[in-house]
Design an enzyme around this catalytic site. Structure first.
Site, short mmCIF file in Angstrom:
data_model
loop_
_atom_site.label_atom_id
_atom_site.label_comp_id
_atom_site.label_asym_id
_atom_site.label_seq_id
_atom_site.Cartn_x
_atom_site.Cartn_y
_atom_site.Cartn_z
N ASP A 6 5.47 -5.31 -0.61
CA ASP A 6 4.82 -4.06 -0.23
C ASP A 6 4.92 -2.95 -1.27
O ASP A 6 6.02 -2.59 -1.71
CB ASP A 6 5.44 -3.58 1.09
CG ASP A 6 4.58 -2.59 1.82
OD1 ASP A 6 4.26 -1.54 1.25
OD2 ASP A 6 4.23 -2.87 2.99
N SER A 53 -0.29 -0.85 0.61
CA SER A 53 -0.04 -1.52 1.89
C SER A 53 -1.28 -1.47 2.79
O SER A 53 -2.35 -1.92 2.40
CB SER A 53 1.19 -0.92 2.56
OG SER A 53 1.70 -1.76 3.56
#
Length: 260
Positions: A155, A39
């Site tokens: 993510d 991320s």
């Protein structure tokens, strides 16, 4: 000297602290052998491995505005998210355009999750860097999932906040992990429909990360002291940079000892 693997975890805007941490490494002449990111850790890690130093990254991040990323979807149910991913990809492409992971100065990998298979996907080698990093930072239901090579990616923090195992696979002999989220803290804040979703995500993430830390231990794990800074808001960047730098300086002798 032992090969240092730097792991930068998923963390939203709290991950700006990673830039400050890298500054501390630079001032002490420490360069990692490889970097693994999830991320926001993938965003910072990719830019660093491309050749941007902490000063360049700090300059860019302090001029970043929410409008540079927010691209509201007018059909959120159809697009599976509140926001489209166009602006996210475009902004990352300003720094990573045309590159693959193999083109970087420092070996780097990032992680994302394939919604179709439910599996963790590690991007590296000849993979497109912009798409790999964007996918790693695509928060489910917030940004539209990114389709890459027959996979629908979101993510990396969904399954892997701290890609320690991936850094070891890249050849790291010593793992230093920086986790800007840290342990889940109690809160007394009021909730709404959005913050309930994020809070639930944080709690699950904390449990999964704790279990993985037990299975794939870092040699050193560092938690910058960011207090109750929200990972979803575009403010307090200077504070995050300072706290990341402070965490780096406080642990620099430990890192030197580990890699000697």
């Amino acid at each position: 000297m032992k090969k240092l693997g730097l792991v930068l975890g998923s963390s939203g805007s709290r991950g700006i602290s990673y830039i400050g941490f890298i500054k501390a490494l630079e001032e002490n002449g420490i360069k990692p052998y490889c970097v693994a990111g999830s991320s926001m850790g993938a965003v910072v890690g990719s830019c660093y491995c491309k050749g941007m130093d902490s000063a360049q990254m700090a300059k860019e991040i302090t001029t970043l505005k929410a409008s540079h990323l927010i691209d509201v979807s007018f059909a959120p149910l159809k697009n599976s998210a509140i926001l489209r991913s166009n602006k996210l990809i475009k902004k990352l492409d300003e720094y990573l355009k045309g590159l693959t992971y193999d083109d970087l100065h420092i070996p780097f990998c990032s992680v994302a999750v394939d919604l179709w298979s439910g599996k963790l996907i590690t991007s590296r080698g000849k993979d497109n860097l912009t798409l790999g990093v964007a996918a790693s930072a695509t928060i489910p239901s917030v940004f539209k999932p990114i389709e890459v090579d027959g996979k629908l990616l979101v993510d990396g923090g969904v399954l892997c906040r701290l890609p320690v195992e991936q850094a070891r696979e890249m050849g790291a002999e010593v793992i230093v992990t920086v986790d800007a989220l840290g342990q889940t803290r109690p809160t007394t804040k009021d909730f709404n429909i959005i913050t309930v979703m994020f809070r639930g995500y944080d709690i699950m993430d904390g449990v999964i990360t704790g279990l993985k830390n037990d299975a794939h231990k870092s040699d050193l794990i560092i938690y910058p002291d960011l207090g109750d800074m929200s990972r979803f808001k575009f403010k307090e960047f200077e504070f995050a940079l300072e706290q990341g730098y402070k965490a780096g300086i406080e642990n620099i002798e430990k890192i030197k000892e580990l890699i000697k």
